[in-house]
Every structure is written in structure tokens, then in C-alpha cells.
Design an enzyme around this catalytic site. Structure first.
Site, PDB file in Angstrom:
ATOM      1  CG  HIS A  80      -1.774  -1.159   1.409  1.00 50.56           C
ATOM      2  ND1 HIS A  80      -2.377  -1.797   0.363  1.00 50.56           N
ATOM      3  CD2 HIS A  80      -2.161  -1.825   2.520  1.00 50.56           C
ATOM      4  CE1 HIS A  80      -3.099  -2.811   0.824  1.00 50.56           C
ATOM      5  NE2 HIS A  80      -2.977  -2.859   2.127  1.00 50.56           N
TER       6      HIS A  80
ATOM      7  CE  LYS B  48      -1.708  -4.635  11.380  1.00 52.56           C
ATOM      8  NZ  LYS B  48      -2.850  -4.195  10.577  1.00 52.56           N
TER       9      LYS B  48
HETATM   10  C1  BG6 Z   1      -4.662  -4.615   4.791  1.00 56.16           C
HETATM   11  C2  BG6 Z   1      -3.668  -5.149   5.780  1.00 56.16           C
HETATM   12  O1  BG6 Z   1      -4.219  -4.869   3.476  1.00 56.16           O
HETATM   13  O2  BG6 Z   1      -4.837  -3.234   4.979  1.00 56.16           O
HETATM   14  C3  BG6 Z   1      -4.129  -4.845   7.186  1.00 56.16           C
HETATM   15  O3  BG6 Z   1      -3.513  -6.544   5.614  1.00 56.16           O
HETATM   16  C4  BG6 Z   1      -4.442  -3.362   7.351  1.00 56.16           C
HETATM   17  O4  BG6 Z   1      -3.149  -5.251   8.134  1.00 56.16           O
HETATM   18  C5  BG6 Z   1      -5.370  -2.901   6.245  1.00 56.16           C
HETATM   19  O5  BG6 Z   1      -5.039  -3.155   8.616  1.00 56.16           O
HETATM   20  C6  BG6 Z   1      -5.595  -1.407   6.278  1.00 56.16           C
HETATM   21  O6  BG6 Z   1      -6.566  -1.089   5.319  1.00 56.16           O
HETATM   22  P1  BG6 Z   1      -7.577   0.104   5.537  1.00 56.16           P
HETATM   23  O7  BG6 Z   1      -8.311   0.210   4.247  1.00 56.16           O
HETATM   24  O8  BG6 Z   1      -8.450  -0.280   6.675  1.00 56.16           O
HETATM   25  O9  BG6 Z   1      -6.720   1.285   5.842  1.00 56.16           O
END
Ligand code: BG6
Length: 451
Positions: free
Chosen positions: A222, A308
Site C-alpha cells: 500500500h 499496529k
Molecule cells: C490490509 C492489511 O491490506 O490493509 C491490514 O492486511 C491493514 O493489516 C489494512 O489493517 C488497512 O486497510 P484500511 O483500508 O483499513 O486502511
């Protein structure tokens, strides 16, 4: 919406965490919004049948199109029969969409199974969840297996951050306006930060997390994709090839990441969680400094942070500008910043210095803020919904390409080979102190800079 062919949607990992939180609700919402094809079947699949069936909260008329079939990497025969039956019911013009919401270690065997069971033939598309492999070699192997059975234009590597409205707002701001792009470079920008702290802990995903860790879960995926949107040159058009070429070119200039520019952390108590190795060295926090070695960005730090059990849950992209050379005003010395909040309801702020009202010439920081949905009186789709819809239309714009993903793993190689020791941090904190110093002299914007 353009006419979409009837679809058989096969959802692997149908009882998993992602499916429960995002995919089933997303499909239901698309159906209710009239954005699914008129005719569709959904086949949930996994190793064990769910207790109490799937899509329990769906209205009857939709739920009757949903079934569950057991499958595994070793045996796809029952699934092949079910897909065949659904295809026959929908007719020759139907398409089949496989959504692979399975752990990274299961991905390749499952793709192989699709090939062996004859399921990859015909009008088929496949969505592959992240993280895509564990490193360059496994990503290449997964790409090779995919390409054995599918053409690249049938493959949709999903990174749901690109489906967020606010991520696309980065592109819109840059390339649909004359105001920002002329200053979008190292002459005007002092630094960029992509900061995604989460308050969430493991949420029952210990086994996934132990094999993945924060770098693979969030950073190579991401955060790097968002970096691509911030750093890329203007694409020739907004078609998938041009956009992904431009993003891939930025990744080609990304300097390989180093352990020296990276801080790993692990929150106190992580090792006591159920399913976690008591001696686990898995990082639950990453902060790093990246550079894009081209004329636009040379020496501009891109600070990336996520973890986290941190103090706040936010997704903030901040572009910090250089200060004017002549400093003729008294008052606050803060650089201009453009701040994107990557929330479902995107917000944008441009922080400027304005004259403090009253008999003074001092300046103070204030923000021009924009709540996009309010301003336009429209609601967007949730990221997964947008991306599922794009797959139904066959649009690759917001999906990642094999070469991009492999390049990002290549840049990560040194770090993966010599990962820094994770430093302990308290739950509810901002991570290890070393991560704070890493961001100097600009410093993290979060916790919110005082004004
Ligand atoms: C996911 C991860 O791809 O994205 C998670 O595996 C994370 O660990 C999540 O919490 C966060 O996504 P968003 O859209 O809630 O910010």
C-alpha cells in the site's frame, strides 16, 4: 454503467477475515446499487464449509445465487463441476472471475489447481490479493505460474489502497489542475510522508501476520503504491497502460531500501498473543526513508511509516514545501503542506501562512480544507467495491502490474536480507524513538503539529 456480461464469481477464502469484512459487504452493496451484472452466481470456496452458510444477511433474492463448494490446492474437481454448472446456467457469454483471497503461501498452489482443473480456460479473470509473494524470487515464481495459465490482461493484482477515492485524488490534484504540478518537484518540495499508523492489533490474524509482518503487509504494497502516485511523471493518458508505465518508471528510479534508513518495531506484548511465536522477530512497525533518484525528486526524502497498536489510526500523505528564501514576516515558521487524508470520505488540506488579524504583521499557519464528498455532494464507493467493479469491467487502471511488483521486491531485497532488529515499543505509542529521529529535520506530521 456499461453492459457487463453475466458473471460467475468464485471467491476463495470465502469465510476468511477479508471476505467477511470487505468482500461480502462490498458485493452486496454493488448488487444493491445496480453495479453487479444482471445475472450472476457467487460460489464461495475454501477448505471447510462455513457454519451456517454464506451471505446470511443478504436478501433472499440475492442469497439464492450464492453457494459454497469445498476446494483445496489438491482437489478442485467439485469446484470445477460447480463452475461448469453455473456457466451453463448463465450462458455462453458469461465470464468467470476468480477472487484469490488466500494467504501468500497458498497462492501459487491454488493458481496451479485452477490450471489443473481446467478452470483457467475460457472467458476468465483472476484477482490476486496482496502481498504478492514474499520477495523477488517468490513474486517471479508466482508471476510465472499465473502466466502459465492466464494472459497478463486476465490478471488483476489488487492493492485496495489504489481503490480509495483519496488515493485517486492525489492523481486528480496533480494532473487535473494547473496549480500544483509546476511545483511538484525537488526545487519546491522538501519532503513527502506517507503515514499509516493503525490502532488495531492483530485482530485474530496472528498466523497471517507472523508470516507477513508490517513491511510485507503494508509497505511494499500500500505505502509504495501511494508513493508511486505521488512520485510518478504525468501519464500520457488515464488508460491502464499509460498510468502503469508511469508508475513503473517511478519505481525504476526508486533507490533500493537499506537497513540504515529503516526502523523496525514490535509492540510490547506481541509475543504473548495467541498464535505468535514467543521469540518472534516479526516487525509490527516500520518507518523508513526512501529516495527516488531522478531529476524531479533527487535527495527529497519520502518518509514511510506504518504499524499496529499505535496511538492513532490515520492514513495521511503530507507533501511539505520549501520555505520562501526571504523570511520577512514574524510569527510562525512553518512550511506549506498539502495533506491528503486517505479516508473513505477524502479530505484535503493546504496549509498556508496568513497574516494574523489585528495590529500586527505576524503570520500564522491556517488551512484551506476541502471535504470532497461534501463539496460535491456525492458518495464514493468503498475501495474494494470500486476495484471489484473495475474487474467486472476489465479495467486494469487501479491494479498493479507484474513488473511494478517485481521491481518493488527488488528494491526491498537488501532490507529483507538484513532486516533491522525490531525495537520494542509500547502499545498506544508512536513506535520506537529511533523512528522519530529518522524523520528529522522535517519530522512526522502526526501527532498533529501544533498550530
Ligand atoms: C490490509 C492489511 O491490506 O490493509 C491490514 O492486511 C491493514 O493489516 C489494512 O489493517 C488497512 O486497510 P484500511 O483500508 O483499513 O486502511
Amino acid at each position: 454503467m456499461p453492459d457487463v456480461d453475466p458473471h460467475v464469481i468464485v471467491l476463495f477464502g470465502a469465510t476468511g477475515d477479508l471476505a467477511r469484512r470487505k468482500l461480502w459487504p462490498g458485493l452486496l452493496h454493488l448488487a444493491e446499487a445496480g453495479l453487479l451484472p444482471d445475472d450472476f452466481r457467487i460460489i464461495g470456496s475454501g477448505r471447510h464449509a462455513p457454519e451456517g452458510g454464506l451471505a446470511q444477511d443478504w436478501p433472499d433474492a440475492l442469497r439464492e445465487r450464492v453457494t459454497f463448494v469445498v476446494s483445496s490446492a489438491d482437489d478442485g474437481s467439485a469446484l470445477a463441476d460447480a463452475v461448469q454448472a453455473a456457466r451453463s446456467a448463465l450462458g455462453d457469454a458469461s465470464r468467470t472471475l476468480f477472487y484469490m483471497s488466500v494467504p501468500p503461501s497458498a497462492m501459487e498452489p491454488m493458481v496451479q489447481m485452477l490450471g489443473d482443473a481446467g478452470l483457467a480456460n475460457g472467458r476468465v479473470r483472476i484477482v490476486v490479493e496482496k502481498p504478492f509473494g514474499r520477495d523477488l524470487a517468490t513474486a517471479q515464481a508466482l508471476n510465472a505460474t499465473l502466466h502459465e495459465h492466464f494472459d497478463e490482461d486476465q490478471v488483476f493484482r489488487i492493492d485496495h489502497f489504489l481503490g480509495k477515492e483519496a488515493a485517486q485524488d492525489i492523481l486528480a490534484l496533480r494532473f487535473a489542475n494547473g496549480l500544483f504540478e509546476p511545483v511538484w518537484d525537488r526545487h519546491h518540495i522538501a519532503g513527502v510522508q506517507i503515514d499509516i499508523p493503525e490502532t488495531l492489533g492483530l485482530e485474530g490474524r496472528a498466523s497471517f501476520y507472523e508470516e507477513t509482518g508490517a513491511f510485507r503487509d503494508m509497505v511494499v504494497t500500500h505505502l509504495s503504491q501511494i508513493l508511486g502516485f505521488v512520485a510518478m511523471e504525468a501519464p500520457a493518458s488515464l488508460d491502464a497502460q499509460h498510468l502503469r508505465d508511469a508508475k513503473a518508471a517511478a519505481f525504476a528510479d526508486l533507490r533500493p531500501l537499506t537497513p540504515q534508513d529503516t526502523v523496525y518495531g514490535q509492540f510490547a506484548g506481541y509475543r504473548d498473543q495467541e498464535g505468535v511465536d514467543p521469540e518472534s522477530a516479526t516487525e509490527t512497525f516500520v518507518a523508513l526513508r526512501a529516495f527516488v533518484d531522478n531529476d524531479r525528486w533527487r535527495d527529497v526524502p519520502f518518509l514511510l511509516r506504518t504499524g499496529k497498536a499505535l496511538a492513532e489510526g490515520r492514513r495521511v500523505v503530507t507533501v511539505t514545501f520549501r520555505e520562501p528564501e526571504a523570511d520577512i514576516f514574524d510569527g510562525e515558521h512553518r512550511p506549506n503542506e498539502i495533506v491528503f487524508e486517505l479516508t473513505e470520505d477524502p479530505k484535503l488540506a493546504v496549509e498556508v501562512r496568513v497574516k494574523e488579524p489585528g495590529p500586527t504583521s505576524a503570520v500564522r499557519r491556517a488551512a484551506l480544507t476541502l471535504d470532497v464528498e461534501r463539496a460535491l455532494n456525492e458518495h464514493g464507493l468503498e475501495a474494494y467495491e470500486r476495484l471489484l467493479h473495475d474487474v467486472l469491467l476489465g479495467d486494469h487502471l487501479l491494479f498493479t502490474r507484474a513488473d511494478e511488483v517485481e521491481r518493488l521486491w527488488e528494491c526491498a531485497a537488501q532490507l529483507l536480507e538484513h532486516p533491522p532488529e525490531p525495537l520494542a515499543y509500547d502499545q498506544g505509542s508512536w513506535g520506537p524513538d529511533a523512528a522519530i529521529t529518522l524523520a528529522e529535520p522535517i519530522g512526522w506530521r502526526l501527532p498533529e503539529r501544533e498550530s
